[in-house]
Design an enzyme around this catalytic site. Sequence first.
Site, PDB file in Angstrom:
ATOM      1  N   ARG A 248      25.021  23.444 -22.256  1.00  0.00           N
ATOM      2  CA  ARG A 248      23.640  23.915 -22.095  1.00  0.00           C
ATOM      3  C   ARG A 248      23.535  24.609 -20.739  1.00  0.00           C
ATOM      4  O   ARG A 248      23.611  23.957 -19.703  1.00  0.00           O
ATOM      5  CB  ARG A 248      22.701  22.710 -22.176  1.00  0.00           C
ATOM      6  CG  ARG A 248      21.254  23.055 -22.454  1.00  0.00           C
ATOM      7  CD  ARG A 248      20.369  21.845 -22.238  1.00  0.00           C
ATOM      8  NE  ARG A 248      20.242  21.551 -20.827  1.00  0.00           N
ATOM      9  CZ  ARG A 248      19.994  20.342 -20.301  1.00  0.00           C
ATOM     10  NH1 ARG A 248      19.843  19.290 -21.074  1.00  0.00           N
ATOM     11  NH2 ARG A 248      19.898  20.176 -18.997  1.00  0.00           N
ATOM     12  N   HIS A 252      16.982  21.530 -19.561  1.00  0.00           N
ATOM     13  CA  HIS A 252      16.621  21.162 -20.938  1.00  0.00           C
ATOM     14  C   HIS A 252      15.526  22.085 -21.467  1.00  0.00           C
ATOM     15  O   HIS A 252      15.615  22.606 -22.568  1.00  0.00           O
ATOM     16  CB  HIS A 252      16.152  19.698 -20.988  1.00  0.00           C
ATOM     17  CG  HIS A 252      15.616  19.298 -22.327  1.00  0.00           C
ATOM     18  ND1 HIS A 252      16.423  19.117 -23.427  1.00  0.00           N
ATOM     19  CD2 HIS A 252      14.337  19.064 -22.758  1.00  0.00           C
ATOM     20  CE1 HIS A 252      15.671  18.782 -24.473  1.00  0.00           C
ATOM     21  NE2 HIS A 252      14.408  18.751 -24.098  1.00  0.00           N
ATOM     22  N   TYR A 261      19.910  16.183 -11.875  1.00  0.00           N
ATOM     23  CA  TYR A 261      20.866  15.338 -12.609  1.00  0.00           C
ATOM     24  C   TYR A 261      22.236  15.961 -12.860  1.00  0.00           C
ATOM     25  O   TYR A 261      23.091  15.340 -13.468  1.00  0.00           O
ATOM     26  CB  TYR A 261      20.259  14.821 -13.917  1.00  0.00           C
ATOM     27  CG  TYR A 261      19.694  15.900 -14.840  1.00  0.00           C
ATOM     28  CD1 TYR A 261      18.325  16.131 -14.912  1.00  0.00           C
ATOM     29  CD2 TYR A 261      20.537  16.664 -15.638  1.00  0.00           C
ATOM     30  CE1 TYR A 261      17.802  17.097 -15.747  1.00  0.00           C
ATOM     31  CE2 TYR A 261      20.022  17.640 -16.484  1.00  0.00           C
ATOM     32  CZ  TYR A 261      18.655  17.853 -16.530  1.00  0.00           C
ATOM     33  OH  TYR A 261      18.149  18.816 -17.356  1.00  0.00           O
TER      34      TYR A 261
HETATM   35  C1  LIG Z   1      12.671  10.870 -32.056  1.00  0.00           C
HETATM   36  C2  LIG Z   1      12.562  11.570 -30.750  1.00  0.00           C
HETATM   37  N1  LIG Z   1      12.897  10.958 -29.625  1.00  0.00           N
HETATM   38  C3  LIG Z   1      12.810  11.594 -28.427  1.00  0.00           C
HETATM   39  C4  LIG Z   1      12.383  12.887 -28.371  1.00  0.00           C
HETATM   40  C5  LIG Z   1      12.278  13.614 -27.041  1.00  0.00           C
HETATM   41  N2  LIG Z   1      13.415  14.556 -26.953  1.00  0.00           N
HETATM   42  C6  LIG Z   1      13.254  15.857 -27.262  1.00  0.00           C
HETATM   43  S1  LIG Z   1      14.677  16.720 -27.117  1.00  0.00           S
HETATM   44  C7  LIG Z   1      15.522  15.347 -26.605  1.00  0.00           C
HETATM   45  C8  LIG Z   1      16.976  15.428 -26.264  1.00  0.00           C
HETATM   46  C9  LIG Z   1      17.834  15.790 -27.398  1.00  0.00           C
HETATM   47  O1  LIG Z   1      19.169  15.986 -26.949  1.00  0.00           O
HETATM   48  P1  LIG Z   1      20.236  16.592 -27.916  1.00  0.00           P
HETATM   49  O2  LIG Z   1      20.107  16.001 -29.259  1.00  0.00           O
HETATM   50  O3  LIG Z   1      21.562  16.491 -27.266  1.00  0.00           O
HETATM   51  O4  LIG Z   1      19.765  18.104 -28.058  1.00  0.00           O
HETATM   52  P2  LIG Z   1      19.739  19.244 -26.929  1.00  0.00           P
HETATM   53  O5  LIG Z   1      18.330  19.301 -26.415  1.00  0.00           O
HETATM   54  O6  LIG Z   1      20.719  18.871 -25.883  1.00  0.00           O
HETATM   55  O7  LIG Z   1      20.111  20.491 -27.612  1.00  0.00           O
HETATM   56  C10 LIG Z   1      14.683  14.239 -26.570  1.00  0.00           C
HETATM   57  C11 LIG Z   1      15.103  12.893 -26.152  1.00  0.00           C
HETATM   58  C12 LIG Z   1      12.028  13.509 -29.591  1.00  0.00           C
HETATM   59  N3  LIG Z   1      11.619  14.781 -29.634  1.00  0.00           N
HETATM   60  N4  LIG Z   1      12.148  12.847 -30.764  1.00  0.00           N
END
Ligand SMILES: Cc1ncc(C[n+]2csc(CCOP(=O)(O)OP(=O)(O)O)c2C)c(N)n1
Length: 330
Positions: A248, A252, A261
């Site tokens: 990435r 985020h 971080y």
């Molecule tokens: C069920 C749920 N838990 C928490 C969140 C908050 N949240 C949004 S994106 C994210 C991180 C996801 O990380 P990853 O699956 O690695 O995807 P990336 O953003 O790195 O592409 C979180 C915790 C959410 N949207 N839905």
Amino acid sequence: MSTNRHEALGLSDEQVLDMYKTMLLARKLDERMWLLNRAGKIPFVISCQGQEAAQVGAAFALDRTQDYVAPYYRDMGVVLAFGMTAKDLMLSAFAKAEDPNSGGRQMPSHFGQKENRIITGSSPVTTQVPHAVGFALAAKMEKKEFVSFVTLGEGSSNQGDFHEGLNFAGVHKLPVITMVENNKYAISVPVEKQLGNQKVSDRALGYGMPGFTVDGNDPLEIYKVVKEARERAINGEGPTLIEAVSYRLTAHSSDDDDRSYRNRDEVDEAKKLDSIFTFATYLKDLEILTDKIEAELTDEINQIVNEATDYAENAPYAEPESALDFVYEE
Ligand SMILES: Cc1ncc(C[n+]2csc(CCOP(=O)(O)OP(=O)(O)O)c2C)c(N)n1
Ligand SMILES: [Mg+2]
């Protein structure tokens, strides 16, 4: 004459140039959205940057006239390849009435467009997996020749929906391809603190399907593995799990500061593998991307991004009263 890598996969020079163009358009739109956000014009950005190769390589391996996609929020490359336009995406970023995704009701990057078979999703991560499995079940029950393709982040592969969806797909041998885009972070949590094992793809064994870990910076490797997965799915051989490993490149989202971080050296190291440059080098070495073509492409994409921005910025918002549309039966 020796064949090059893309010819060996049955891809023409025009097709790989089109792949590159789609990747570059995604990157340039995303970069523009950050500028608009920092200028206070749009509320939120969540980037595809670093994941374009996996998204576009995969989409090109699908049948973009038949297959259904259940993308997650970073998949600008997937939805562009499936027919969503720069204008559509900007209308969503500005939350304007004409936004085909949700008329500006959803947050940006909550993709959905029926005419292009892009399945609408919602904010809880991983809910799209059982949805895509359901589409694959429909293909099997109705004996139709399409597959569904679903993506998610590696952090989201710890969510229950992933395991329930993949298990059901494995039991019923459904034509669904799941691609986990492993970008090494789930917001601030590094991948070592997310997974008890090394590879997301190892989880495929538990659900009775093949699993592959692929270089997510290489659109041709991704193309190959998705193409083969699609052939198996259409032949009734069931689902596949693919893990596309990249990085990435941005924070985020526009709402966090990743300097708190991760260190800059790590990000700079990852930038050396950025597919926007490495795939351009591949095409330049073969003289498919010449200086002249590159200059024309840059002009064309700048114009597309500018026009989309101007159009969306000047488009009307939804009428306030329309907030209640589709909420109550009329
Ligand atoms: C069920 C749920 N838990 C928490 C969140 C908050 N949240 C949004 S994106 C994210 C991180 C996801 O990380 P990853 O699956 O690695 O995807 P990336 O953003 O790195 O592409 C979180 C915790 C959410 N949207 N839905
Ligand atoms: Mg992640």
